[in-house]
Design a protein around this motif. Sequence first.
Motif, PDB file in Angstrom:
ATOM      1  N   PRO A  67     -15.034 -40.124  71.816  1.00 48.78           N
ATOM      2  CA  PRO A  67     -15.529 -39.232  70.765  1.00 48.78           C
ATOM      3  C   PRO A  67     -16.729 -38.387  71.193  1.00 48.78           C
ATOM      4  CG  PRO A  67     -15.137 -41.428  69.875  1.00 48.78           C
ATOM      5  CD  PRO A  67     -14.970 -41.512  71.367  1.00 48.78           C
ATOM      6  N   ILE A  68     -17.640 -38.963  71.945  1.00 44.38           N
ATOM      7  CA  ILE A  68     -18.798 -38.187  72.393  1.00 44.38           C
ATOM      8  C   ILE A  68     -18.342 -37.107  73.378  1.00 44.38           C
ATOM      9  CG2 ILE A  68     -20.965 -38.277  73.701  1.00 44.38           C
ATOM     10  CD1 ILE A  68     -21.453 -41.025  72.403  1.00 44.38           C
ATOM     11  N   GLY A  69     -17.436 -37.454  74.271  1.00 44.73           N
ATOM     12  CA  GLY A  69     -16.894 -36.460  75.200  1.00 44.73           C
ATOM     13  C   GLY A  69     -16.216 -35.310  74.471  1.00 44.73           C
ATOM     14  N   GLU A  70     -15.500 -35.636  73.393  1.00 47.43           N
ATOM     15  CA  GLU A  70     -14.844 -34.591  72.601  1.00 47.43           C
ATOM     16  C   GLU A  70     -15.873 -33.686  71.935  1.00 47.43           C
ATOM     17  OE1 GLU A  70     -12.231 -36.733  69.989  1.00 47.43           O
ATOM     18  OE2 GLU A  70     -11.027 -37.483  71.665  1.00 47.43           O
ATOM     19  N   ALA A  71     -16.966 -34.258  71.445  1.00 43.92           N
ATOM     20  CA  ALA A  71     -18.017 -33.453  70.819  1.00 43.92           C
ATOM     21  C   ALA A  71     -18.674 -32.539  71.855  1.00 43.92           C
ATOM     22  CB  ALA A  71     -19.060 -34.349  70.162  1.00 43.92           C
ATOM     23  N   VAL A  72     -18.950 -33.081  73.032  1.00 43.25           N
ATOM     24  CA  VAL A  72     -19.536 -32.259  74.103  1.00 43.25           C
ATOM     25  C   VAL A  72     -18.571 -31.134  74.478  1.00 43.25           C
ATOM     26  CG1 VAL A  72     -20.283 -32.233  76.513  1.00 43.25           C
ATOM     27  CG2 VAL A  72     -20.985 -34.114  75.022  1.00 43.25           C
ATOM     28  N   GLU A  73     -17.296 -31.466  74.630  1.00 40.70           N
ATOM     29  CA  GLU A  73     -16.309 -30.452  75.003  1.00 40.70           C
ATOM     30  C   GLU A  73     -16.190 -29.372  73.933  1.00 40.70           C
ATOM     31  OE1 GLU A  73     -13.894 -28.037  76.959  1.00 40.70           O
ATOM     32  OE2 GLU A  73     -15.013 -29.699  77.828  1.00 40.70           O
ATOM     33  N   LEU A  74     -16.258 -29.747  72.661  1.00 45.98           N
ATOM     34  CA  LEU A  74     -16.220 -28.767  71.578  1.00 45.98           C
ATOM     35  C   LEU A  74     -17.360 -27.766  71.730  1.00 45.98           C
ATOM     36  CD1 LEU A  74     -15.010 -27.936  68.754  1.00 45.98           C
ATOM     37  CD2 LEU A  74     -16.771 -29.425  67.773  1.00 45.98           C
ATOM     38  N   SER A 120     -16.324 -19.826  75.614  1.00 48.45           N
ATOM     39  CA  SER A 120     -15.575 -18.778  74.925  1.00 48.45           C
ATOM     40  C   SER A 120     -16.426 -17.544  74.646  1.00 48.45           C
ATOM     41  CB  SER A 120     -15.003 -19.334  73.621  1.00 48.45           C
ATOM     42  OG  SER A 120     -14.330 -18.340  72.906  1.00 48.45           O
ATOM     43  N   ASP A 121     -17.681 -17.753  74.247  1.00 42.88           N
ATOM     44  CA  ASP A 121     -18.526 -16.583  73.953  1.00 42.88           C
ATOM     45  C   ASP A 121     -19.336 -16.128  75.173  1.00 42.88           C
ATOM     46  OD1 ASP A 121     -20.834 -18.172  74.142  1.00 42.88           O
ATOM     47  OD2 ASP A 121     -21.555 -17.688  72.127  1.00 42.88           O
ATOM     48  N   GLY A 122     -19.158 -16.823  76.315  1.00 47.38           N
ATOM     49  CA  GLY A 122     -19.813 -16.411  77.545  1.00 47.38           C
ATOM     50  C   GLY A 122     -21.228 -16.916  77.727  1.00 47.38           C
ATOM     51  N   SER A 123     -21.714 -17.775  76.828  1.00 42.58           N
ATOM     52  CA  SER A 123     -23.088 -18.255  76.953  1.00 42.58           C
ATOM     53  C   SER A 123     -23.200 -19.509  77.820  1.00 42.58           C
ATOM     54  CB  SER A 123     -23.692 -18.523  75.569  1.00 42.58           C
ATOM     55  OG  SER A 123     -22.978 -19.529  74.892  1.00 42.58           O
ATOM     56  N   VAL A 124     -22.088 -20.217  78.035  1.00 43.60           N
ATOM     57  CA  VAL A 124     -22.078 -21.429  78.857  1.00 43.60           C
ATOM     58  C   VAL A 124     -21.254 -21.155  80.105  1.00 43.60           C
ATOM     59  CG1 VAL A 124     -21.262 -23.830  78.957  1.00 43.60           C
ATOM     60  CG2 VAL A 124     -22.422 -23.002  76.909  1.00 43.60           C
ATOM     61  N   GLU A 154     -18.465 -29.075  82.591  1.00 42.25           N
ATOM     62  CA  GLU A 154     -17.511 -30.086  82.143  1.00 42.25           C
ATOM     63  C   GLU A 154     -18.226 -31.140  81.308  1.00 42.25           C
ATOM     64  OE1 GLU A 154     -15.310 -31.750  85.388  1.00 42.25           O
ATOM     65  OE2 GLU A 154     -14.728 -29.788  86.151  1.00 42.25           O
ATOM     66  N   ALA A 155     -17.533 -31.630  80.295  1.00 42.22           N
ATOM     67  CA  ALA A 155     -18.103 -32.623  79.381  1.00 42.22           C
ATOM     68  C   ALA A 155     -18.551 -33.874  80.138  1.00 42.22           C
ATOM     69  CB  ALA A 155     -17.098 -32.980  78.300  1.00 42.22           C
ATOM     70  N   ARG A 156     -17.756 -34.348  81.064  1.00 39.69           N
ATOM     71  CA  ARG A 156     -18.095 -35.572  81.794  1.00 39.69           C
ATOM     72  C   ARG A 156     -19.420 -35.422  82.538  1.00 39.69           C
ATOM     73  NH1 ARG A 156     -18.603 -40.627  81.753  1.00 39.69           N
ATOM     74  NH2 ARG A 156     -18.412 -41.625  83.748  1.00 39.69           N
ATOM     75  N   ASP A 157     -19.662 -34.254  83.119  1.00 40.05           N
ATOM     76  CA  ASP A 157     -20.932 -34.012  83.817  1.00 40.05           C
ATOM     77  C   ASP A 157     -22.111 -34.102  82.851  1.00 40.05           C
ATOM     78  OD1 ASP A 157     -19.490 -33.553  86.151  1.00 40.05           O
ATOM     79  OD2 ASP A 157     -19.458 -31.379  85.863  1.00 40.05           O
ATOM     80  N   VAL A 158     -21.950 -33.516  81.676  1.00 40.72           N
ATOM     81  CA  VAL A 158     -23.009 -33.547  80.675  1.00 40.72           C
ATOM     82  C   VAL A 158     -23.264 -34.989  80.232  1.00 40.72           C
ATOM     83  CG1 VAL A 158     -23.675 -32.822  78.339  1.00 40.72           C
ATOM     84  CG2 VAL A 158     -22.609 -31.180  79.914  1.00 40.72           C
ATOM     85  N   ILE A 159     -22.201 -35.744  80.012  1.00 41.53           N
ATOM     86  CA  ILE A 159     -22.357 -37.136  79.576  1.00 41.53           C
ATOM     87  C   ILE A 159     -23.092 -37.957  80.626  1.00 41.53           C
ATOM     88  CG2 ILE A 159     -21.071 -39.260  79.099  1.00 41.53           C
ATOM     89  CD1 ILE A 159     -19.054 -37.464  77.607  1.00 41.53           C
ATOM     90  N   VAL A 160     -22.756 -37.760  81.883  1.00 41.97           N
ATOM     91  CA  VAL A 160     -23.461 -38.482  82.949  1.00 41.97           C
ATOM     92  C   VAL A 160     -24.954 -38.155  82.906  1.00 41.97           C
ATOM     93  CG1 VAL A 160     -23.754 -38.617  85.460  1.00 41.97           C
ATOM     94  CG2 VAL A 160     -21.465 -38.750  84.471  1.00 41.97           C
ATOM     95  N   LEU A 161     -25.282 -36.904  82.726  1.00 41.58           N
ATOM     96  CA  LEU A 161     -26.684 -36.497  82.714  1.00 41.58           C
ATOM     97  C   LEU A 161     -27.429 -37.014  81.482  1.00 41.58           C
ATOM     98  CD1 LEU A 161     -26.221 -32.880  84.072  1.00 41.58           C
ATOM     99  CD2 LEU A 161     -27.285 -34.812  85.272  1.00 41.58           C
ATOM    100  N   ILE A 162     -26.823 -36.928  80.304  1.00 37.07           N
ATOM    101  CA  ILE A 162     -27.546 -37.371  79.105  1.00 37.07           C
ATOM    102  C   ILE A 162     -27.593 -38.890  78.993  1.00 37.07           C
ATOM    103  CG2 ILE A 162     -27.139 -35.243  77.827  1.00 37.07           C
ATOM    104  CD1 ILE A 162     -24.991 -36.666  76.200  1.00 37.07           C
TER     105      ILE A 162
END
Length: 189
Positions: free
Chosen positions: A127-134, A141-145, A150-158
């Motif tokens: 669920p947390i990975g899905e929230a990060v991916e969202l 999509s809007d070009g700001s990220v 990738e969600a997994r990279d963010v999860i490892v860092l946080i």
Amino acid sequence: MSDSVKRGRTRRADAQRNRELILQAARNLVHEPGELRLNAVAKACGIGQGTLYRHFPTREDLLAEVYRHEVEELVATAPRLLATHQPLDALAAWFDRVAAYARIKRDVFAAFEAATWRDLAAHSLGPIGEAVELLLAAGRSDGSVRSDAEARDVIVLISWLSRLDDAELDARGPRLLSILVDGLRACRR
């Protein structure tokens, strides 16, 4: 409507209110030094121990539900933030919520046996990975990220936030999360 139907609804509403009170009290008390004691939770809620035990027969059941509830709140925050913020701003605001989650995760996991917290962590990763991916997908999509985020990279860092004590989390957490947001930002040329 019969009196018995009205009483049934009242009990269900009271039971839900008691459950929420128990979870909030446990969330607050899990941070206190020493073992989380169920009688202290019941006292903090102003309910009897029998009521607490009907909801949570064991300390482990209560701790697991505190953690699950925290994960659910964290995950539910992502779409709400996207509804009111630009994607990168939503991600940054969500990271502020991650810092609070990290405290609860650390304290709950410290109270558990290793096998139990691994089960809880595995349950929350999806669920947390899905929230990060969202959040990331909206930003891509809007070009700001950046497109390779990738969600997994963010999860490892946080995930490191839950390893910090409160003083360090307060002192370094916001800066670390700000650095992470800057690292996720798409380069503008």
